[in-house]
Design a protein around this motif. Sequence first.
Motif, short mmCIF file in Angstrom:
data_model
loop_
_atom_site.label_atom_id
_atom_site.label_comp_id
_atom_site.label_asym_id
_atom_site.label_seq_id
_atom_site.Cartn_x
_atom_site.Cartn_y
_atom_site.Cartn_z
N THR A 68 67.55 64.94 2.58
CA THR A 68 66.58 65.19 1.53
C THR A 68 66.85 66.59 1.01
O THR A 68 66.90 67.54 1.80
CB THR A 68 65.14 65.08 2.07
OG1 THR A 68 64.95 63.77 2.60
CG2 THR A 68 64.12 65.35 0.97
N TYR A 69 67.04 66.70 -0.29
CA TYR A 69 67.38 67.99 -0.92
C TYR A 69 66.11 68.65 -1.43
O TYR A 69 65.26 68.00 -2.03
CB TYR A 69 68.36 67.75 -2.07
CG TYR A 69 69.60 67.01 -1.64
CD1 TYR A 69 70.65 67.67 -1.03
CD2 TYR A 69 69.71 65.63 -1.82
CE1 TYR A 69 71.78 66.99 -0.62
CE2 TYR A 69 70.83 64.95 -1.41
CZ TYR A 69 71.86 65.62 -0.81
OH TYR A 69 72.98 64.94 -0.40
N HIS A 70 66.01 69.97 -1.21
CA HIS A 70 64.83 70.71 -1.65
C HIS A 70 65.18 71.76 -2.70
O HIS A 70 64.67 71.70 -3.81
CB HIS A 70 64.13 71.38 -0.46
CG HIS A 70 63.62 70.39 0.54
ND1 HIS A 70 62.60 69.49 0.28
CD2 HIS A 70 63.99 70.15 1.82
CE1 HIS A 70 62.38 68.74 1.34
NE2 HIS A 70 63.21 69.12 2.29
N ARG A 98 68.36 71.06 9.43
CA ARG A 98 67.93 71.73 8.20
C ARG A 98 69.07 72.63 7.76
O ARG A 98 69.67 73.31 8.60
CB ARG A 98 66.69 72.59 8.44
CG ARG A 98 65.48 71.82 8.90
CD ARG A 98 64.24 72.68 9.06
NE ARG A 98 64.50 73.85 9.91
CZ ARG A 98 63.86 75.02 9.81
NH1 ARG A 98 62.93 75.20 8.91
NH2 ARG A 98 64.15 76.01 10.62
N HIS A 108 67.06 74.49 2.18
CA HIS A 108 67.78 73.85 1.07
C HIS A 108 67.77 72.33 1.21
O HIS A 108 67.69 71.61 0.21
CB HIS A 108 69.21 74.36 1.01
CG HIS A 108 69.31 75.79 0.64
ND1 HIS A 108 69.08 76.25 -0.63
CD2 HIS A 108 69.60 76.89 1.39
CE1 HIS A 108 69.23 77.56 -0.67
NE2 HIS A 108 69.54 77.98 0.55
N ALA A 109 67.89 71.85 2.43
CA ALA A 109 67.94 70.41 2.68
C ALA A 109 67.57 70.16 4.13
O ALA A 109 67.66 71.05 4.97
CB ALA A 109 69.32 69.86 2.37
#
Length: 148
Positions: A68-70, A98, A108-109
């Motif tokens: 999952t990208y943030h 992470r 970041h992800a």
Amino acid sequence: MMDNDGVYEPVQVHFDDLDAMGLLHNSRYALLVERAIGAFWQRLGWSPDAGRSAFRDVYLAVREFKVTYHVPIAGSGDVQVHFWMDRMGRTSGIYGFRVLSADRTVVHAEGYRVNVNLDPATFRPAPFSDELRSAAGPLMRQAVAAGS
């Protein structure tokens, strides 16, 4: 660096990891995680060459990988990969991870990776060795290790 909640491994984002916009290409996040986990195990003596490895378990295949990208990573440089093991079953293990900024203030992800130990003769799932289980012990999340 290991703490009570996994390992923090520094990794490099290289120029050729970037897309046309100068951001880390989405497929390269998995590569950063692979580099971090590989560096940890290699320090313990693991090698993909069974003749040189400190462990019998050398055929470890990725079964599942979720990211999952943030916040995108812009440009090359250092980042940190924080990883741990959420579960270690008979033949498979689940790493949580992470991808963080170098100063660990930005996530970041995040995601997980499932590995399966394979028998080198049949490529079928095989039980983890006691040696690998013991070496993986410090990676186990404390809440999981305590049975919570």
